[in-house]
Enzyme design. Structure first.
Site, short mmCIF file in Angstrom:
data_model
loop_
_atom_site.label_atom_id
_atom_site.label_comp_id
_atom_site.label_asym_id
_atom_site.label_seq_id
_atom_site.Cartn_x
_atom_site.Cartn_y
_atom_site.Cartn_z
N ALA A 36 0.82 -1.11 0.17
CA ALA A 36 0.01 0.10 0.06
C ALA A 36 0.85 1.22 -0.17
O ALA A 36 1.84 1.49 -0.93
CB ALA A 36 -0.90 -0.17 1.23
N SER A 37 0.68 2.28 0.91
CA SER A 37 1.26 3.47 0.71
C SER A 37 2.66 3.52 1.36
O SER A 37 3.62 4.31 1.12
CB SER A 37 0.48 4.66 1.54
N THR A 38 3.07 2.29 1.91
CA THR A 38 4.57 2.31 2.44
C THR A 38 5.61 2.18 1.17
O THR A 38 6.46 2.63 1.36
CB THR A 38 4.68 0.99 3.44
#
Length: 170
Positions: free
Chosen positions: A33-35
């Protein structure tokens, strides 16, 4: 924590002084995801340090600096995709991670493609093991991925993140 929130859980932490690593399911891939934005930012800043790009470069009418700020402090997916495309796409980012010796992170799609796809937690695309993600963060912290200016700039952006009320501070 696991009993109160059932599901697949993976975790890794490293003592930055001793190098001691602890993990739960640390070698299993989980959706990034956003990592993944940390890797995009680090790759872009490495390009800046090598003189191939500048934070003042214009990408679709915005400076790379403003895109980086939006990506890291407000988790802006569109800014992420613009920076990733400017770098050459997921394959280029994956090559950079491979050359840096960070095993266990896989970047296959941009954020728009990832969000448009049917979610499947068993899909290893766009995933990271907890150990790989903590290794990326450790290498950012110890200065082995970026020079002092790039390291300081990126860690400053990360510290100013304003998204997620349930985000773990620090």
């Amino acid at each position: 924590m696991g009993a109160a929130n059932p599901g697949n859980l993976g975790f890794a932490a490293i003592d930055l002084d001793s190098g001691e690593l602890v993990a739960i399911e640390g070698d299993n891939p989980f959706p990034m995801a956003s990592t993944m934005k940390v890797a995009v930012a680090a790759n872009y800043l490495a390009q800046v340090e090598h003189g191939r790009r500048s934070l003042d470069d214009r990408i679709r009418g915005r400076s790379a600096r403003s895109l980086m700020e939006a990506m890291m402090t407000r988790s802006d997916n569109h800014a992420t995709d613009l920076l990733l495309r400017d770098l050459g796409g997921p394959k280029t980012l994956q090559s950079w991670l491979d050359q840096a010796g960070i095993d266990g992170i896989r970047v296959d799609r941009n954020i728009a493609q990832l969000l448009a796809a049917r979610r499947d937690l068993k899909d290893v695309r766009d995933s990271s093991t907890p150990k790989a993600m903590v290794t990326l963060l450790q290498r950012l912290d110890d200065g082995s991925l970026l020079q002092p200016w790039g390291r300081s700039y990126l860690l400053g952006l990360i510290a100013r993140c304003i998204t997620g009320k349930n985000r773990i501070r620090g």
